[in-house]
Design an enzyme around this catalytic site. Sequence first.
Site, PDB file in Angstrom:
ATOM      1  N   CYS A 356       0.798  -1.015  -0.166  1.00 17.94           N
ATOM      2  CA  CYS A 356       0.157   0.015   0.097  1.00 17.94           C
ATOM      3  C   CYS A 356       0.906   1.440   0.048  1.00 17.94           C
ATOM      4  CB  CYS A 356      -0.836  -0.056   1.288  1.00 17.94           C
ATOM      5  SG  CYS A 356      -1.721   1.731   1.377  1.00 17.94           S
ATOM      6  N   CYS A 361      -1.701   1.924  -2.597  1.00 10.78           N
ATOM      7  CA  CYS A 361      -2.540   3.041  -2.576  1.00 10.78           C
ATOM      8  C   CYS A 361      -1.993   4.324  -2.656  1.00 10.78           C
ATOM      9  CB  CYS A 361      -3.273   2.900  -1.149  1.00 10.78           C
ATOM     10  SG  CYS A 361      -3.936   1.101  -0.902  1.00 10.78           S
ATOM     11  N   LYS A 364      -0.309   5.541  -5.915  1.00 15.92           N
ATOM     12  CA  LYS A 364      -1.452   5.411  -6.895  1.00 15.92           C
ATOM     13  C   LYS A 364      -2.333   6.703  -6.717  1.00 15.92           C
ATOM     14  CE  LYS A 364      -5.164   4.076  -5.562  1.00 15.92           C
ATOM     15  NZ  LYS A 364      -5.610   2.530  -5.779  1.00 15.92           N
ATOM     16  N   TYR A 499      -8.775  -3.667 -10.902  1.00 16.00           N
ATOM     17  CA  TYR A 499      -9.059  -2.159 -10.727  1.00 16.00           C
ATOM     18  C   TYR A 499      -7.541  -1.649 -10.759  1.00 16.00           C
ATOM     19  CZ  TYR A 499      -7.173  -3.415  -6.143  1.00 16.00           C
ATOM     20  OH  TYR A 499      -6.618  -4.009  -4.856  1.00 16.00           O
ATOM     21  N   GLU A 503      -7.057   1.685 -12.936  1.00 14.55           N
ATOM     22  CA  GLU A 503      -6.615   2.799 -12.140  1.00 14.55           C
ATOM     23  C   GLU A 503      -5.322   3.571 -12.790  1.00 14.55           C
ATOM     24  OE1 GLU A 503      -8.141   2.256  -7.581  1.00 14.55           O
ATOM     25  OE2 GLU A 503      -6.266   1.503  -8.248  1.00 14.55           O
ATOM     26  N   HIS A 776     -26.800  20.842  -0.048  1.00 16.04           N
ATOM     27  CA  HIS A 776     -27.006  21.323  -1.477  1.00 16.04           C
ATOM     28  C   HIS A 776     -25.742  22.127  -1.523  1.00 16.04           C
ATOM     29  CE1 HIS A 776     -29.007  22.066  -5.091  1.00 16.04           C
ATOM     30  NE2 HIS A 776     -29.387  23.427  -4.919  1.00 16.04           N
ATOM     31  N   GLU A 781     -26.105  14.306  -2.219  1.00 17.14           N
ATOM     32  CA  GLU A 781     -27.409  14.755  -1.870  1.00 17.14           C
ATOM     33  C   GLU A 781     -28.278  13.806  -2.752  1.00 17.14           C
ATOM     34  OE1 GLU A 781     -29.397  18.359  -2.577  1.00 17.14           O
ATOM     35  OE2 GLU A 781     -27.656  18.886  -4.209  1.00 17.14           O
TER      36      GLU A 781
END
Length: 802
Positions: A356, A361, A364, A499, A503, A776, A781
């Site tokens: 990682c 991670c 990346k 992935y 990615e 908002h 939302e």
Amino acid sequence: MSKQLYKRYLRLVTQWPKDQYKSPNRDLAVYLGKQVEVAFAKDTTPLNAALCEKKLNSLEQILSNKWGDAYPHNYKSGSFGLTLDQVAQLTSESSRKQLGLAPKKSLVKSIFSFLPRESIRGYWTLSSHSLLSSRMGAVIAVIRGCSTGGTEGQEQRPPDPGGGHITSMYRSSEMEERGENGKEAFKKAAEAKVAVMYTQSKADSLPARPKSDAWFAFYRAHNTRKAAICYLEENEEEKKRITSILHEAGVNEMEEILVKESAVKEMEKYTGLKGMPMVFVKGCPVGDEMTLRRVAEGGILTEWIKDHQYDLVVIGGGSGGLAAAKEAAVLGWKVACLDYVKPSPLGTTWGLGGTCVNVGCIPKKLMHQSALLGHSINDARSFGWKLPPKSEITHDWKTLKQNVQDHIASLNWGYRVQLREKTVTYVNGYGVFTGTHEISATDKKGKVTKLTADRFLVATGLRPKYPDIPGAKELCVTSDDLFALPYSPGKTLCVGASYVSLECAGFLKGLGYDVTVMVRSILLRGFDQDMAERIRKQMTDDGMKFVSSIPTRVEELEPTTKEKAGRLKVYFNVKKEDGSEEETSEEFNTVLIAIGRDAVTADLGLNLPGVRVDKNGKIVGRRTEQSFSCPYVYAVGDVLSGCAELTPVAIHAGRALMRRLKGKMELTDYDAIPTTVFTPLEYGSCGLSEEAAIARLGKEDVIVYQAVFYPLEYTVPERKEKDHCYLKLICRASDNDRILGFHILCPNAGEVTQGFGIALKLNAKKEDFDTLIGIHPTVAENFTTLNLVKKEGEGELKASGC
């Protein structure tokens, strides 16, 4: 009371045991300190100085534990020895009055209300002294020829004010057999919470043992020094057989824990084992008699119960391993952590921290952010920013690479410092089992360090796999190499539908490179396929090419240097209209292989302790992270079969496992884990995919609420991604629309998904989202205004702005 005497009293009070839960309301020192303050306030007339001095000396004598010369004393460890006469003297009314203490009954009653239940075990005649002359949680009262004060010929069982029971008992005849003057018996007693040593003739005086609740039995079993047996009812034959197995292996001390029937389910849940009796060895749950016998017959038990250098050895310095090692050290274990990175086929290596931090991670996400900034620069013109012409705005790969690697290096150093601060022994060597409880760690110079431990945690993670084609290992890179490439990757082929492949393809395209993705079949296997296809459409719309094929061979046309990518020719087959295949080829500067990852277990020597692995090399274990076949070996993270391959999962599992092995009833929840794929338009999800929900419940019981939308920030610059933003909630109709999964494709989906992930943990329903007031204008939302039900065969949805 004079101020000098008052201060001296307070100094003595500070020596009293502190509450282990750090609660002032349960802290004996705080309680007694208040009593001293009250006494000082009430003294209106001068006290007799000699009497005060005598009271203080007596109090100091108790605290410093200078009585009972015939017995060993070690106040720091909480051990002490007293004869019955000395106990009687301390607990007499005259003695208590002389010390300025409250009457016996009222003080004992008050003190019991302040102490945790597991700290209060023993005789009523001993309780007040035990509490007044030892550290809480390490009470040892040694009595010879004890009596309960009943008349001769009568059997009296004194009440146990703590509701607990004697945890360890040694007969005086056994004391003499175990060594001169009973030294061995006293050593064993010093390791117990409470030990009462008594003569053979007084055995009937001991109080009956009540059955334990799950939490109490669980805590005690995990904190036994050698072995513990949890059972429902007294079964002498069964206990005799289990005890015989343990004795044959060299276990001379074991704890028997009578468990309530209502506690069995919890014990089973948190150990991953079934049924009673349940045997624990050095805090590790083993199982029933048959399992224990199997472990013993394999020769493992004899070695296991021996003393070793470490309580725990962690193999692997990635996220899960580091988290577990540091947590175990904080909890008081002696821990060693081994980490060694074998270079990739191209020679890339890295520091402490695992995949990682070094090649996953962290780099990346940083490169993903770099690509997003490139998009934002283009958006800035629409928001009024005056910028140079596009042709003058360029990206420098070397600067990005160097800054990313500098950040990673700082993290590597930080982990080294943390291990040192937590007193974890760090060994930069490749660990291999060379015995059932021995690890040999070889460093880069060939030096071998041998370590032995009571238990082991495997957290070695995964490494990229290569296709079995010519040129793959010699000419292609993986995610192990990409983030440290010293040259610009140029035109890139990403092989794989994972992935990782998508990615990397996404941020490389965002940085301005020509990118092609080659996939054999579907994208993101295991993820929601509706979402996967939407990602394909967005990435195609962004200019990436998708080829449905796999490479057959890779050839070098121009060699790669430290300053420049070379030229590679990739051969692959494509289908013609008539269904036949034709070989074709294309040139690329870089070929990235991202077709999956293999567990790093093949050369760990796991056969010696008998650890079973699956066909992918992952350790087969329970949901408690314990190996099915070897009870003292555990695994966390990607190397554990059936575990989600996510860094936060490994971290949580590592910490929770260590706390559980110290007696806390805690498990890692491997269901409904939120995650995000960092494609150019991020995909966040939690819970079941649409396909999985239908397969599990049937189409008629699944309702999907969906919506497409425009993020406000995409409207002014007319970003193409705005046409691909989408979300949906997957609900169970027969359970009041309880949410089984949610999915969203939008900017910053990771931040949205993390927040909503708690909803699935709490079994939220659609109406909970409907009653939630949205913020908002945000993309999140849209989850609060869903009313459109997905229908089979419907046309394409149309989005609208805020």
